[in-house]
Structures are given as structure tokens and as C-alpha cells.
Design an enzyme around this catalytic site. Structure first.
Site, short mmCIF file in Angstrom:
data_model
loop_
_atom_site.label_atom_id
_atom_site.label_comp_id
_atom_site.label_asym_id
_atom_site.label_seq_id
_atom_site.Cartn_x
_atom_site.Cartn_y
_atom_site.Cartn_z
N CYS A 64 -17.96 17.79 8.08
CA CYS A 64 -17.73 16.96 6.89
C CYS A 64 -16.27 17.05 6.43
O CYS A 64 -15.68 16.05 6.03
CB CYS A 64 -18.67 17.40 5.76
N CYS A 84 -10.21 18.18 -2.72
CA CYS A 84 -11.49 18.76 -2.34
C CYS A 84 -12.60 17.72 -2.47
O CYS A 84 -12.54 16.82 -3.31
CB CYS A 84 -11.80 19.96 -3.25
N CYS A 127 -13.56 17.79 -8.65
CA CYS A 127 -12.64 18.89 -8.33
C CYS A 127 -11.28 18.30 -7.98
O CYS A 127 -11.16 17.46 -7.09
CB CYS A 127 -13.16 19.72 -7.16
N CYS A 185 19.04 0.87 -5.01
CA CYS A 185 18.25 -0.29 -4.56
C CYS A 185 18.27 -0.47 -3.04
O CYS A 185 17.57 -1.35 -2.52
CB CYS A 185 18.73 -1.56 -5.25
N CYS A 200 23.05 -48.91 -15.07
CA CYS A 200 21.82 -49.68 -14.98
C CYS A 200 20.70 -48.81 -14.41
O CYS A 200 20.91 -48.03 -13.49
CB CYS A 200 22.04 -50.89 -14.07
#
Length: 531
Positions: A145, A164, A169, A243, A293
């Protein structure tokens, strides 16, 4: 030869000018930095680990913690050691650790207290104790796991702060445990994790940034002082550290971003065409009205109404078109005039910006020519042997030409309506603009004179003539340096400074030019590794 420093337009110097000229004369290399030494460092692939270890060592020694805990603290505080120490002093160790998710192991394994099998509350299976791992926070789950959790977090880009698995947690997993478990079944993922941890020194560090060179040189730059500065990488690229665009002072980063975009897409030209012309309803080409015009004719022969753009016949009077009526003439005329005025203003600044940029490119080719002239002069039977003043003058020309070029982009936004329309009255804007343009013109006049005199065929002149040219170059270099410094002070104090807008801060002026970063020393490598 005319006296290049005697024009009425020149900046007249004070009594310290002779001392300044002598200082320039004795300056062997304008590209060198001041006696304080470089304040920027180049971090290569080889020195990246050393740079990271140095900060880790400081935290480990101060707080008496292991390397993984020091790294977790530094990543949380974006590798700002001084800020980390300040939090430690002000709020204590417990707050510092808890905020960053550091848990010091307070639950050592004990054979008498831990059964041979453990329930993993993730997969809900009983697992042999040797197939489980407990983190410093005390939570224990099976290795399978944990490994799946690590892989998911690494692929999600959260590898630098893997938390965790226990609900609520906030503790950060021990990097040594992550590395060990991954390397058993997924060595490639373990290498990826290791690389992310190493590169966090650059990615999460406000004082360190990758060089934006293309193709990438592989270097990073670390600044020791203010991050608002312009630097030069060892690959030769000069850029704004804030930048990562090309070095652009005296423009602020926002000004340069807007200017670069405007130059790139020619937005003002597009805007003027959009407002000042109408598309022909037949061929759709833009048509500009050149008379009073409201009936206009396209070159394709189609007549249409200027006011609404609709196709019409040709029968009309001065006040109307037969079978057609609409009335937005005054609004359209005002928009057209404004667009035309904005375009002409943009063209004024852009033409001068480009002129100095083009001059810089042409003058850059002078270096090779001047080296040839110096070589010829040194072979002559002459008492003059030192020609460093020529190279120094050329370096001054390059730097001042760059300042002049970007000063027009600065002026476009400083005195326009796009950024500071509400910050100044028209009267204040006019006063500030006159003040700035007076200094800009003085600088421009002297830069052109320096450019002209550097092109002189001094290798053919007598010694007396060369001495005369030498003094003129030294004097002009001194004058130009002071004018650049004065322009920056004007911008910082009288223009931008008076508006109190931190977003438009500019990189400070450096008389010696943009600082070239030095290689980060690796001499303490052995010392670091023994910690």
C-alpha cells in the site's frame, strides 16, 4: 577633429570628472565586477547536489535533525534558510516542525509490543510485520500500500511532500523509506523521486532559477541578494532573474511583457486598421475613407455606407444616400482619430526603440574590427602600448545603447494611458515626461558621439592624435555612465518611486554592466558529505 564632448546638449560635469576619467583609464576590463566579488552563482549539474547539501548542513547543525527532516523543512520554506531560522527563533521548534509536517520518531519498534502480524487499514488485510513499514508519525501500513501510495503521489507531481496515508495526518513521509521501498520493485520510479528531490532546490527556491536559454544549457543561477536583478549565465545569456525574460531595465517586468507582446503581434496596427477602415461588403478588403462623404467605393467597384458598412447604390447627396439611412458618424470619427493617434504614438516609440536595437547589432560587429585596429597599432613603432581604453569604451557603448533602447519602451507606458492613467494628472505627466526626455536626449547625444569616435581609424593616426581620441573616449564613457545612473535614479525616485507601485520596480543600474555569475565552488564537497 571636432571636440565630441563640447556640445551644448552635453551633460556638463563637475570637478570630480578628472578623477572619474582616471578611474575608467585604470579599469582593465569593464566586464569585470567590483571588488566585492560576484553575488550570483552558476549551479551546474555537478554542483547542484553540493549547493543543496550546504543548506541542508546549516539546518542539520542548527536544529540537530536528520537530513530528510532538514530537507522537508527547507522545501516547506522554499529553501529560505534565513526565514526558517526566523520562524524557529520566534515560534519555537514544535511549531516549526508541526507546520512543515515533520514528525520525530517517538515510537521505536519493540518486539514485546508489536505482534508478528499487523492489520493494514488501507487494504484491510493481515500482513506479516516484516512486510509493513511505520513512519515517524507512528502510522503503520503494509509495504504494498505504501508503494502504491508513493507511485500515485509521484505521478501527481507531489513527490517532494508525500504525506502519510492516515486520514488527517499531515506528517511527511521519510524520504529514505520512500527511496528504499520504491527501489525494490520500481527502481525507475525511485530514480525519478530522487531527481525530483534534488531539483526541488531549484524548482522551490526563490533565490535559484533555471537559465532560460534555448536550447537549455543545463545551468541554474542563484542570487545572494535581491532577486530583482539582471544576471548573465556562464553560457552567455543575459536575462531578468525575476521574470526570466531578456534583460530589460529600465522597463519593469510588466512593462516589458506588454511591450514584447505589442511588438510581436503589432496590436496597435491591427487596432488602427480595425477602427480606421471598414471591410468592403463584397471583397472584404479594408477600405479607408479619404473624403467627407459617407458613400465610399472599394477598388472592386462596390459602393457602401461608411457608417454602417452596408452595400448601397451610387445615388447620393452630401447628406444622404438614396434608399439608405443610418447615423453614427460622430462616434466613428472620434474612434478613428483616437486609434490613429495611438498608432502614431506607438510608432514614435517603436521606431526609436528599434533604431537603437539595430545600432546595437551593427556596433556588436565593431569588436572584431577594433581588435584588428589594436593589433595594427601595437605593431607600430610607437610609445603607446595600452589600448584597453578602446575596449572599455566599446563596452560602455554596448551597455548604454541597450539602456537607451529599453528606455523608449519604458517611456511608452510611463507617459501613456495604459498603466498610469489614474495615477497622475495631465500636468504631472507633462512635467515628468519633460524631465525624463531631457535626460534621455542628453544620453542619446553622447552615445552617438561615442559611437562615431570609436569608428575612427585610430590605427592610422599619430601618437598625439591617438592620445586625443583616448581622452575623448574616456571622458565620454564617464559622462555616459553618469547619465545612465542619473536616468535610473530619476525613474526610481521621481517617476515610479513617487507612485509607490512595487509591481513596477526595476533592476538597479550596474555601472560595470550585467553581472556574470561565477561557478559555484565544489571545494567543500568532502566536508558536506561527512555531516
Amino acid at each position: 577633429m571636432e571636440d565630441y564632448a563640447s556640445s551644448d546638449e552635453d551633460y556638463h560635469y563637475d570637478s570630480d570628472q578628472d578623477d572619474s576619467v582616471e578611474a575608467y583609464e585604470n579599469d582593465e576590463d569593464y566586464a569585470l565586477l567590483s571588488s566585492k566579488g560576484p553575488t550570483t552563482k552558476v549551479i551546474t549539474k555537478e554542483s547542484l547536489l553540493v549547493a543543496q547539501k550546504e543548506d541542508l548542513r546549516r539546518v542539520m547543525e542548527m536544529l540537530s535533525v536528520r537530513e530528510q527532516h532538514a530537507r522537508t523543512l527547507l522545501i516547506y520554506h522554499r529553501w529560505d534558510v534565513e526565514k526558517l531560522f526566523a520562524v524557529y527563533v520566534d515560534k519555537g521548534k514544535a511549531f516549526l516542525f508541526g507546520e512543515a509536517g515533520v514528525s520525530v520518531d517517538q515510537h521505536p519498534d519493540s518486539d514485546s509490543s508489536v505482534p508478528s502480524t499487523v492489520m493494514c487499514y488501507i487494504c484491510m488485510e493481515d500482513v506479516a510485520r516484516v512486510e509493513t513499514t511505520r513512519m515517524d508519525c507512528g502510522h503503520c501500513f503494509c509495504n504494498s500500500c505504501w508503494i502504491e501510495h508513493f507511485i500515485v503521489k509521484i505521478n501527481e507531481g507531489q513527490s517532494k511532500r508525500i504525506r502519510c496515508m492516515q486520514h488527517k495526518c499531515n506528517s511527511i513521509c521519510d524520504e529514505a523509506v520512500v527511496r528504499t521501498l520504491l527501489s525494490r520493485k520500481h527502481p525507475g520510479m525511485a530514480e525519478k523521486y530522487e531527481r525530483f528531490l534534488l531539483e526541488s532546490y531549484i524548482e522551490d527556491n526563490k533565490r535559484v532559477k533555471w537559465c532560460p536559454s534555448t536550447p537549455h544549457c543545463g545551468n541554474a543561477i542563484r542570487v545572494e541578494d535581491d532577486e530583482l536583478c539582471e544576471v548573465e549565465c556562464s553560457c552567455g545569456l543575459q536575462f531578468c532573474f525575476r521574470c526570466l525574460s531578456e534583460a530589460h531595465s529600465p522597463c519593469s517586468c510588466l512593462m516589458w511583457e506588454l511591450w514584447a507582446k505589442k511588438c510581436r503581434d503589432e496590436s496597435e496596427t491591427v487596432n488602427w486598421i480595425t477602427v480606421h477602415t471598414k471591410p468592403c461588403p463584397k471583397c472584404h478588403k479594408p477600405v479607408e475613407k479619404n473624403g467627407g462623404c459617407n458613400l465610399v467605393s472599394c477598388i472592386c467597384g462596390q459602393a457602401f455606407c461608411w457608417l454602417c458598412g452596408g452595400a448601397t447604390g451610387r445615388e447620393h447627396t452630401w447628406s444622404s444616400i438614396a434608399g439608405h439611412s443610418c447615423g453614427r458618424y460622430k462616434e466613428q470619427e472620434k474612434s478613428a482619430e483616437r486609434a490613429k493617434r495611438d498608432l502614431y504614438r506607438y510608432m514614435h516609440y517603436h521606431n526609436r526603440y528599434k533604431a537603437h536595437t539595430d545600432s546595437f547589432k551593427i556596433e556588436s560587429k565593431l569588436k572584431e574590427t577594433i581588435q584588428g585596429k589594436i593589433a595594427i597599432s601595437e605593431e607600430k613603432d610607437s610609445t603607446l602600448r595600452d589600448y584597453s581604453w578602446v575596449n572599455n569604451g566599446l563596452s560602455r557603448l554596448f551597455r548604454s545603447r541597450r539602456v537607451l533602447s529599453y528606455s523608449y519602451a519604458f517611456a511608452f507606458y510611463m507617459f501613456g494611458d495604459e498603466l498610469f492613467k489614474e495615477e497622475m494628472t495631465d500636468a504631472q505627466r507633462e512635467i515628468k515626461q519633460n524631465l525624463f526626455e531631457d535626460q534621455q536626449q542628453q544620453l542619446e547625444a553622447n552615445v552617438e558621439k561615442l559611437s562615431k569616435i570609436l569608428e575612427e581609424p585610430f590605427e592610422t593616426f599619430s601618437d598625439d592624435k591617438v592620445v586625443e581620441i583616448r581622452m575623448q573616449i574616456l571622458t565620454l564613457s564617464t559622462i555616459i555612465d553618469k547619465l545612465c545612473q542619473k536616468m535610473y535614479e530619476c525613474i526610481e525616485n521621481d517617476l515610479l518611486g513617487s507612485l509607490h507601485l512595487g509591481i513596477h520596480s526595476i533592476a538597479p543600474y550596474k555601472s560595470k554592466g550585467i553581472e556574470r555569475a561565477s561557478e559555484l565552488s565544489v571545494c567543500w564537497n568532502n566536508k558536506v558529505n561527512t555531516v
